[in-house]
Design an enzyme around this catalytic site. Structure first.
Site, short mmCIF file in Angstrom:
data_model
loop_
_atom_site.label_atom_id
_atom_site.label_comp_id
_atom_site.label_asym_id
_atom_site.label_seq_id
_atom_site.Cartn_x
_atom_site.Cartn_y
_atom_site.Cartn_z
N GLY A 23 -24.98 30.28 25.83
CA GLY A 23 -25.24 31.56 26.48
C GLY A 23 -24.39 32.68 25.90
N GLY A 105 -6.17 25.42 34.74
CA GLY A 105 -5.21 25.49 33.65
C GLY A 105 -5.67 26.40 32.53
N ASP A 128 -14.44 19.69 39.20
CA ASP A 128 -13.67 19.63 40.44
C ASP A 128 -14.09 20.66 41.47
OD1 ASP A 128 -12.20 17.58 39.30
OD2 ASP A 128 -10.57 18.89 38.64
N MET A 170 -13.19 11.86 41.37
CA MET A 170 -12.33 12.89 40.79
C MET A 170 -12.26 14.13 41.69
SD MET A 170 -12.90 12.87 36.67
CE MET A 170 -11.97 11.73 35.64
N LYS A 215 -22.05 -4.36 59.04
CA LYS A 215 -21.94 -5.43 58.05
C LYS A 215 -21.21 -5.01 56.78
CE LYS A 215 -24.30 -8.31 60.58
NZ LYS A 215 -23.61 -9.45 61.24
#
Length: 320
Positions: A23, A105, A128, A170, A215
């Site tokens: 893009g 980060g 995440d 994650m 169960k």
């Protein structure tokens, strides 16, 4: 006036990163700009691994997982001297601005460059879904479907053997992926950084379920909260029911991006370039209520907070 831009992917890879790069490249060329790809994130920037990209450079990339530019962890980028070398390399190629695709980060690196006077745009690329200022990050929904598929398979075998399964998902310090996978996968229990882990309550709930004729059960838990294999042994010892842990790991990052992530990444890449053309720098892109938005990247990192998903946790509690 921006004439040349650079683009890099940084941190953990996420499905849709290639679509975002595409893009950026296609939009930049359409706008009459030159665009340069930087290999292996900030590390490649410091090592001057920079190449000019053309339209054909991103052909057949929209459906590919991972990132063809490569990515790398590079904590040394926190050092001023290292960032000065990065800016020197950008200036050597006459690159006027940089688009960074990655997680928190990566945003921090872009923030540091912005504070040094170099214009950057951040695009949220992480499974995440832990970036402030956006409802969704690139790669999140594809990873969610990967997790759901794994949970569906675990349910098949768990029900066959009357077993309790723990699935580690994650997300680091954000429970979005775990929560949504637990709801969509029909998990009996969900444990995230937002809920915390109460082992005694968890074991008691499992025992109550067994007493009612349950169960099997699936427990979804976010990574880094506990040793899931040790937790499985504790549950088995207390309940007498066979319990196994499955760590999904990096399989969650791989695979072809789904339609939503391809479209989101394409839109964000397009939007990021247009922000630079309009003279904006030091911004990060998001999507809120289906509309693309941009925020001050320093403010986003230092002050903005992600909204809590209290209603969804309530839904999860009532459905389980």
């Amino acid at each position: 006036m921006v004439k040349k831009i650079g683009v890099l992917t940084s941190g953990g890879d996420a499905p849709g990163m290639n679509a975002a790069v595409r893009g950026v490249v296609r939009t930049a060329l359409t706008q009459g700009l030159e665009v340069f790809g930087i290999h292996d994130g900030y590390l490649g920037l410091v090592e001057d691994r920079i190449e000019k990209l053309e339209r054909h450079s991103v052909s057949d990339m929209i459906n590919r997982g991972g990132t063809f530019l490569g990515s790398a962890r590079f904590p040394e980028f926190k050092e001023v001297a290292v960032r000065e070398k990065a800016i020197a390399n950008l200036k050597k190629h006459d690159i006027d601005a940089l688009i960074v695709i990655g997680g928190d980060g990566s945003y921090m690196g872009a923030k540091k460059l912005t504070e040094m006077g170099y214009p950057c745009i951040g695009l949220p690329g992480t499974i995440d879904n832990d970036i402030a200022g956006t409802d969704y990050t690139i790669g999140y929904l594809t990873a969610l479907n990967t997790v759901i598929d794994a949970i569906d398979r675990l349910r098949d075998t768990s029900s066959s053997h009357q077993r309790i399964s723990i699935v580690e998902v994650m997300g680091r310090h954000c429970g979005d992926l775990t929560l949504m996978a637990a709801i969509a996968g029909g998990c009996e229990y969900v444990i995230t950084p937002e809920t915390g882990l109460n082992k005694e309550a968890l074991i008691q709930n499992i025992q109550d379920g067994i007493a009612k004729g349950k169960k099997h059960a699936i427990i979804a838990i976010t990574e880094l909260m506990t040793d899931v294999n040790a937790l499985a042994k504790e549950i088995e010892a207390e309940t007498g029911r066979e319990t196994r842990a499955t760590v999904l790991g990096h399989i969650q990052r791989g695979g072809q991006p789904g339609a939503f992530d391809r479209i989101l990444a394409s839109r964000m890449g397009n939007y990021g370039v247009k922000l630079l053309v309009e003279g904006h720098g030091g911004r990060c892109v998001g999507i809120q209520n289906e509309q693309l938005v941009h925020h001050d990247i320093i403010d986003a990192i230092e002050n903005m907070r992600r909204p809590e998903k209290l209603e969804l946790y309530k839904v999860a509690e009532e459905l389980f």
